[in-house]
Design an enzyme around this catalytic site. Structure first.
Site, PDB file in Angstrom:
ATOM      1  CB  CYS A  65      -0.896  -0.018   1.236  1.00  0.00           C
ATOM      2  SG  CYS A  65      -2.113   1.299   1.246  1.00  0.00           S
TER       3      CYS A  65
ATOM      4  CG  ASN B  85      -6.826   3.896   4.347  1.00  0.00           C
ATOM      5  OD1 ASN B  85      -6.799   3.010   3.493  1.00  0.00           O
ATOM      6  ND2 ASN B  85      -5.896   3.999   5.272  1.00  0.00           N
ATOM      7  CG  HIS B  86      -7.051   2.080  -0.649  1.00  0.00           C
ATOM      8  ND1 HIS B  86      -7.057   0.762  -1.047  1.00  0.00           N
ATOM      9  CD2 HIS B  86      -6.090   2.165   0.302  1.00  0.00           C
ATOM     10  CE1 HIS B  86      -6.137   0.088  -0.379  1.00  0.00           C
ATOM     11  NE2 HIS B  86      -5.542   0.914   0.457  1.00  0.00           N
TER      12      HIS B  86
ATOM     13  N   PRO C  44      -0.088  11.999   2.898  1.00  0.00           N
ATOM     14  CG  PRO C  44      -1.557  10.192   2.659  1.00  0.00           C
ATOM     15  CD  PRO C  44      -0.096  10.536   2.762  1.00  0.00           C
ATOM     16  N   GLY C  45      -2.940  13.869   4.167  1.00  0.00           N
ATOM     17  CA  GLY C  45      -3.737  14.134   5.362  1.00  0.00           C
ATOM     18  C   GLY C  45      -5.003  13.314   5.274  1.00  0.00           C
TER      19      GLY C  45
ATOM     20  CG  HIS D 233       1.029   5.736   6.484  1.00  0.00           C
ATOM     21  ND1 HIS D 233       0.660   6.008   7.782  1.00  0.00           N
ATOM     22  CD2 HIS D 233       0.009   5.002   5.965  1.00  0.00           C
ATOM     23  CE1 HIS D 233      -0.519   5.475   8.038  1.00  0.00           C
ATOM     24  NE2 HIS D 233      -0.943   4.856   6.954  1.00  0.00           N
TER      25      HIS D 233
ATOM     26  N   GLY E 285      -2.840   9.685  10.358  1.00  0.00           N
ATOM     27  CA  GLY E 285      -3.124   8.725  11.424  1.00  0.00           C
ATOM     28  C   GLY E 285      -4.495   8.943  12.023  1.00  0.00           C
TER      29      GLY E 285
END
Length: 410
Positions: free
Chosen positions: A79, A165-166, A311-312, A335, A338
């Protein structure tokens, strides 16, 4: 950053947060489990986006000697993120109308019609250089007969987004340029590989009377063992598949962006340099005098000068960053932002209406067929990305700040 080293730890745990109060109790417990691994090298790391995972915290990093741990890589092997900038100013297209709404709305709609999301797949097999190569090198995989159907099945998922979350996002950078960013992995292939080898590791660890307790969820495979070599082969296949999966989706998205913008404005659309990086994997690297298997689970490698994407959450900010060369983190950053809430918790606290109003107020176009679970991935369910970035300023330097203008979610 602070260090945990007490009666619960065998090795230190370095945490890129202010103090203990920023850690979930269950995440801290998992950090203690990591610190008890007998083959750990130096210390375990938790990035500022860390939260509880399966076996190992998301945002966790460990370097281990002569072993691989399937759950320390995770179920979505490979991922990661893919990013590319354009030469188009968002203000040039923001108010331009097409036959399907604004330019941004038209692009989002075309992406949804072109790229399968959630569990959907292509009706016909797609081209895949990675899977073609796997079929030519079948001797690497043939001992794991239960997994072989995954190779044929993968042709129907390559170039698909998945769910959770993709996402595929259109963003505006601080200079006003339109950028494209997407987040996805190895789809069903990676999960099946992780589950298969985690089960094998559990069974083997029982026969060895391993001191790594089964309830930790960190059963391991020695890299010198037949099973360890098999896992590495399959993991690397999933990594290559995930990388190619993102490339295929980015190619399709760029084609859509180019077509819609050029047809509606006449502006020639060009693309800059692509950044494609994993954040769920294990790799053999050299750290502190030893060759070790660095496991990054929800964590991104950022060697000195290396660029990556953090990313946020949708409707929030994201960053392109450059590594400072921080050895203590094994050259690793967060990453993403969170999670602050679990998916179930977010849906209990935030309403669909609240999330949709927030996105509208920010001018974000949402592409999502079913809105009833939209709160799972709202920006309120995640930590503040700017606070996360502040906690890792010794690891990365931001070089581009991005704001969501459109997003496709599963």
């Amino acid at each position: 950053m602070f260090v945990i080293y007490n009666e619960n730890t065998r090795f230190p745990v370095k945490v890129w947060l202010e103090d203990f109060s920023k850690l979930e109790e269950s995440c801290l417990e998992q950090a203690y489990h990591l610190s008890q691994l007998p083959f750990l090298h130096q210390w375990a790391c938790l990035m500022p986006d860390t939260h509880t995972g399966k076996g190992m915290p998301i945002g966790g990093v460990i370097a281990v000697k002569d072993a691989v741990i399937p759950n320390a890589v995770g179920v979505d092997i490979g991922c990661g993120m893919d990013f590319i900038p354009t030469n188009i100013f968002v203000d040039e297209i923001r108010e331009v109308q097409t036959g399907n709404g604004s330019v941004i709305q038209s692009i989002i709609g075309n992406i949804m019609r072109t790229i399968p999301v959630n569990a959907k797949r292509y009706k016909d097999p797609q081209e895949s250089n990675v899977l073609d190569r796997a079929r030519q090198e079948m001797e690497k995989y043939q001992d794991n007969e239960e997994l072989l159907p995954l190779i044929a099945d993968g042709y129907f998922q390559i170039g698909s987004l998945g769910g959770g979350n993709h996402f595929i996002e259109l963003l505006e950078d601080e200079n006003g340029y339109l950028c494209i960013m997407l987040h996805s992995g190895s789809r069903h292939l990676g999960k099946a590989i992780c589950d298969y080898f985690h089960q094998k590791a559990k069974e083997l660890n029982r026969t060895w009377y391993s001191e790594v307790r089964e309830e930790y969820g960190l059963s391991f495979l020695p890299t010198a063992s037949k099973e360890g070599r098999q896992y590495i082969n399959w993991m690397n296949l999933a990594l290559d598949y995930a990388y190619e999966n993102r490339e295929r989706m980015l190619e399709k998205t760029c084609a859509i962006v180019k077509e819609v913008i050029e047809q509606s404005t006449g502006r020639l659309t060009e693309f800059g340099e692509e950044i494609n990086c994993h954040h769920n994997y294990a790799a053999l690297e050299h750290h502190y005098g030893a060759d070790v298997w660095v496991h990054r689970k929800g964590a991104t490698r950022v060697r000195e000068g290396e660029v990556a994407v953090i990313p946020g959450a949708m409707g929030s900010y994201s960053y392109v960053v450059k590594g400072t060369g921080n050895r203590e983190s094994f050259y690793t950053s967060s990453h993403g932002a969170g999670r602050s809430y679990s998916r179930t918790g977010a849906m209990q606290v935030f309403s669909v209406e609240q999330v949709m109003v927030d996105l509208k107020e920010q001018g974000v176009i949402l592409g999502k067929r079913k809105k009833n679970d939209v709160a799972q991935e709202c920006r309120f369910a995640y930590k503040d990305i700017d606070e996360v970035m502040a906690q890792q300023k010794d690891i990365v330097t931001p070089i581009r700040k991005l704001k969501t203008v459109g997003v496709v979610k599963g």
